[in-house]
Write a protein that holds these residues in place. Structure first.
Motif, PDB file in Angstrom:
ATOM      1  N   ALA A  83      -2.108  -0.037  -1.428  1.00  0.00           N
ATOM      2  CA  ALA A  83      -2.016   1.379  -1.798  1.00  0.00           C
ATOM      3  C   ALA A  83      -0.560   1.800  -1.956  1.00  0.00           C
ATOM      4  CB  ALA A  83      -2.723   2.247  -0.752  1.00  0.00           C
ATOM      5  N   PHE A  84       0.293   1.384  -1.028  1.00  0.00           N
ATOM      6  CA  PHE A  84       1.717   1.713  -1.151  1.00  0.00           C
ATOM      7  C   PHE A  84       2.334   1.045  -2.370  1.00  0.00           C
ATOM      8  CE2 PHE A  84       1.837   3.387   3.221  1.00  0.00           C
ATOM      9  CZ  PHE A  84       2.587   4.524   2.981  1.00  0.00           C
ATOM     10  N   GLY A  85       1.972  -0.205  -2.621  1.00  0.00           N
ATOM     11  CA  GLY A  85       2.497  -0.894  -3.801  1.00  0.00           C
ATOM     12  C   GLY A  85       2.149  -0.174  -5.083  1.00  0.00           C
ATOM     13  N   LEU A  86       0.945   0.356  -5.152  1.00  0.00           N
ATOM     14  CA  LEU A  86       0.513   1.088  -6.336  1.00  0.00           C
ATOM     15  C   LEU A  86       1.240   2.422  -6.458  1.00  0.00           C
ATOM     16  CD1 LEU A  86      -1.375   1.274  -8.790  1.00  0.00           C
ATOM     17  CD2 LEU A  86      -3.102   2.273  -7.264  1.00  0.00           C
ATOM     18  N   THR A  87       1.325   3.172  -5.362  1.00  0.00           N
ATOM     19  CA  THR A  87       1.959   4.490  -5.435  1.00  0.00           C
ATOM     20  C   THR A  87       3.457   4.395  -5.700  1.00  0.00           C
ATOM     21  OG1 THR A  87       2.259   4.642  -3.032  1.00  0.00           O
ATOM     22  CG2 THR A  87       0.239   5.596  -3.951  1.00  0.00           C
ATOM     23  N   LYS A  88       4.086   3.305  -5.272  1.00  0.00           N
ATOM     24  CA  LYS A  88       5.518   3.132  -5.510  1.00  0.00           C
ATOM     25  C   LYS A  88       5.816   2.473  -6.851  1.00  0.00           C
ATOM     26  CE  LYS A  88       7.607   1.334  -1.916  1.00  0.00           C
ATOM     27  NZ  LYS A  88       7.848   0.563  -0.695  1.00  0.00           N
ATOM     28  N   ALA A 140      -6.945   7.619  -5.097  1.00  0.00           N
ATOM     29  CA  ALA A 140      -7.377   7.053  -3.812  1.00  0.00           C
ATOM     30  C   ALA A 140      -6.194   6.442  -3.057  1.00  0.00           C
ATOM     31  CB  ALA A 140      -8.471   6.011  -4.037  1.00  0.00           C
ATOM     32  N   ALA A 141      -5.274   5.807  -3.783  1.00  0.00           N
ATOM     33  CA  ALA A 141      -4.082   5.220  -3.150  1.00  0.00           C
ATOM     34  C   ALA A 141      -3.205   6.308  -2.543  1.00  0.00           C
ATOM     35  CB  ALA A 141      -3.287   4.402  -4.167  1.00  0.00           C
ATOM     36  N   HIS A 142      -3.010   7.384  -3.269  1.00  0.00           N
ATOM     37  CA  HIS A 142      -2.194   8.493  -2.736  1.00  0.00           C
ATOM     38  C   HIS A 142      -2.837   9.082  -1.487  1.00  0.00           C
ATOM     39  CE1 HIS A 142       1.046   8.827  -5.641  1.00  0.00           C
ATOM     40  NE2 HIS A 142       0.166   8.584  -6.605  1.00  0.00           N
ATOM     41  N   SER A 143      -4.148   9.215  -1.497  1.00  0.00           N
ATOM     42  CA  SER A 143      -4.852   9.733  -0.330  1.00  0.00           C
ATOM     43  C   SER A 143      -4.684   8.799   0.872  1.00  0.00           C
ATOM     44  CB  SER A 143      -6.332   9.907  -0.665  1.00  0.00           C
ATOM     45  OG  SER A 143      -7.047  10.363   0.449  1.00  0.00           O
ATOM     46  N   LEU A 144      -4.802   7.508   0.624  1.00  0.00           N
ATOM     47  CA  LEU A 144      -4.645   6.541   1.709  1.00  0.00           C
ATOM     48  C   LEU A 144      -3.214   6.528   2.242  1.00  0.00           C
ATOM     49  CD1 LEU A 144      -5.592   4.317   3.573  1.00  0.00           C
ATOM     50  CD2 LEU A 144      -5.442   2.711   1.664  1.00  0.00           C
ATOM     51  N   THR A 145      -2.229   6.522   1.356  1.00  0.00           N
ATOM     52  CA  THR A 145      -0.842   6.486   1.834  1.00  0.00           C
ATOM     53  C   THR A 145      -0.479   7.770   2.570  1.00  0.00           C
ATOM     54  OG1 THR A 145       0.028   7.253  -0.296  1.00  0.00           O
ATOM     55  CG2 THR A 145      -0.071   4.865   0.060  1.00  0.00           C
ATOM     56  N   ALA A 146      -1.077   8.882   2.165  1.00  0.00           N
ATOM     57  CA  ALA A 146      -0.804  10.149   2.856  1.00  0.00           C
ATOM     58  C   ALA A 146      -1.421  10.174   4.256  1.00  0.00           C
ATOM     59  CB  ALA A 146      -1.330  11.321   2.034  1.00  0.00           C
ATOM     60  N   SER A 147      -2.424   9.345   4.499  1.00  0.00           N
ATOM     61  CA  SER A 147      -3.095   9.343   5.800  1.00  0.00           C
ATOM     62  C   SER A 147      -2.429   8.404   6.809  1.00  0.00           C
ATOM     63  CB  SER A 147      -4.569   8.952   5.632  1.00  0.00           C
ATOM     64  OG  SER A 147      -4.704   7.574   5.350  1.00  0.00           O
ATOM     65  N   THR A 148      -1.395   7.679   6.379  1.00  0.00           N
ATOM     66  CA  THR A 148      -0.733   6.752   7.298  1.00  0.00           C
ATOM     67  C   THR A 148       0.257   7.490   8.183  1.00  0.00           C
ATOM     68  OG1 THR A 148       0.988   6.227   5.725  1.00  0.00           O
ATOM     69  CG2 THR A 148      -0.961   4.819   5.709  1.00  0.00           C
ATOM     70  N   ALA A 149       0.543   6.899   9.326  1.00  0.00           N
ATOM     71  CA  ALA A 149       1.417   7.540  10.296  1.00  0.00           C
ATOM     72  C   ALA A 149       2.894   7.400   9.946  1.00  0.00           C
ATOM     73  CB  ALA A 149       1.169   6.964  11.688  1.00  0.00           C
ATOM     74  N   LEU A 150       3.323   6.215   9.531  1.00  0.00           N
ATOM     75  CA  LEU A 150       4.755   5.963   9.386  1.00  0.00           C
ATOM     76  C   LEU A 150       5.170   5.495   8.000  1.00  0.00           C
ATOM     77  CD1 LEU A 150       5.321   4.194  12.810  1.00  0.00           C
ATOM     78  CD2 LEU A 150       5.833   6.560  12.225  1.00  0.00           C
ATOM     79  N   GLY A 151       4.331   5.691   7.024  1.00  0.00           N
ATOM     80  CA  GLY A 151       4.722   5.339   5.669  1.00  0.00           C
ATOM     81  C   GLY A 151       4.586   3.874   5.353  1.00  0.00           C
ATOM     82  N   PRO A 152       5.439   3.399   4.425  1.00  0.00           N
ATOM     83  CA  PRO A 152       5.253   2.051   3.896  1.00  0.00           C
ATOM     84  C   PRO A 152       5.509   0.931   4.887  1.00  0.00           C
ATOM     85  CG  PRO A 152       7.183   3.087   2.922  1.00  0.00           C
ATOM     86  CD  PRO A 152       6.497   4.120   3.762  1.00  0.00           C
ATOM     87  N   GLY A 153       5.773   1.246   6.144  1.00  0.00           N
ATOM     88  CA  GLY A 153       5.895   0.203   7.155  1.00  0.00           C
ATOM     89  C   GLY A 153       4.543  -0.359   7.533  1.00  0.00           C
ATOM     90  N   ILE A 154       3.510   0.017   6.804  1.00  0.00           N
ATOM     91  CA  ILE A 154       2.155  -0.475   6.984  1.00  0.00           C
ATOM     92  C   ILE A 154       1.635  -0.109   8.371  1.00  0.00           C
ATOM     93  CG2 ILE A 154       0.577  -2.412   6.607  1.00  0.00           C
ATOM     94  CD1 ILE A 154       2.395  -1.707   4.238  1.00  0.00           C
TER      95      ILE A 154
END
Length: 162
Positions: A83-88, A140-154
């Motif tokens: 998801a982060f790979g797609l949004t970035k 869907a990727a933006h929604s998933l990345t927005a729900s993460t706690a610390l960003g692209p650190g997975i």
């Protein structure tokens, strides 16, 4: 998160090819990590026996106190990573679909939606349907990345991928 910790979930999710492990070990040595198995792994050629490479990698992680995650956790980390790979802009929607394992399970609503949309892709999708699917996957990727706690650190709430 160091490279070895990050590699553990990628290894379990089967997105880290064994021939990359000797170089990963060499980089870890340069970064100050050290163990007998890590040194041996770093000295192997890329084209060494995969069973030997895998065994030394798992042994090195054990010697360094880095646990391997279970398959569910590794799969969820893969979802977030894609998801982060797609949004970035690092991955295309087709790249996401190609890299996604169908054995991945999702727990959260956002993970489930991303996985569901990604699984709808096929090489037979019509040219008229492709833009809509790509848009749905990006949403869907933006929604998933927005729900993460610390960003692209997975890192996902309740799920640390290091």
């Amino acid at each position: 998160m160091n490279g070895l910790q990050h590699s553990a979930w990628r290894y379990v999710a089967e997105v880290l090819p064994p021939d990359e492990l000797p170089m990963l070990a060499a980089h870890a040595l340069v970064d100050g990590f050290d163990s007998p198995a890590l040194r041996e792994l770093a000295g192997l050629p890329r084209r060494s026996d995969e069973t030997e490479i895998r065994g030394l990698y798992v042994q090195a992680l054990h010697e360094l106190g880095i646990p391997l995650p279970d398959e569910e956790k590794a799969g969820r980390c893969l979802l977030v990573s894609l998801a982060f790979g797609l949004t970035k802009g690092e991955l295309s929607p087709a790249d996401v679909a190609d890299r996604l394992s169908m054995t991945v399970t999702a727990r959260t609503r956002e993970e489930t939606r991303f996985l569901s949309v990604a699984a709808d892709y096929s090489e037979w999708i019509s040219p008229d349907e492709l833009p809509g699917w790509e848009n749905d996957l990006k949403t869907a990727a933006h929604s998933l990345t927005a729900s993460t706690a610390l960003g692209p650190g997975i890192d996902v709430p309740g799920l640390r991928c290091d």
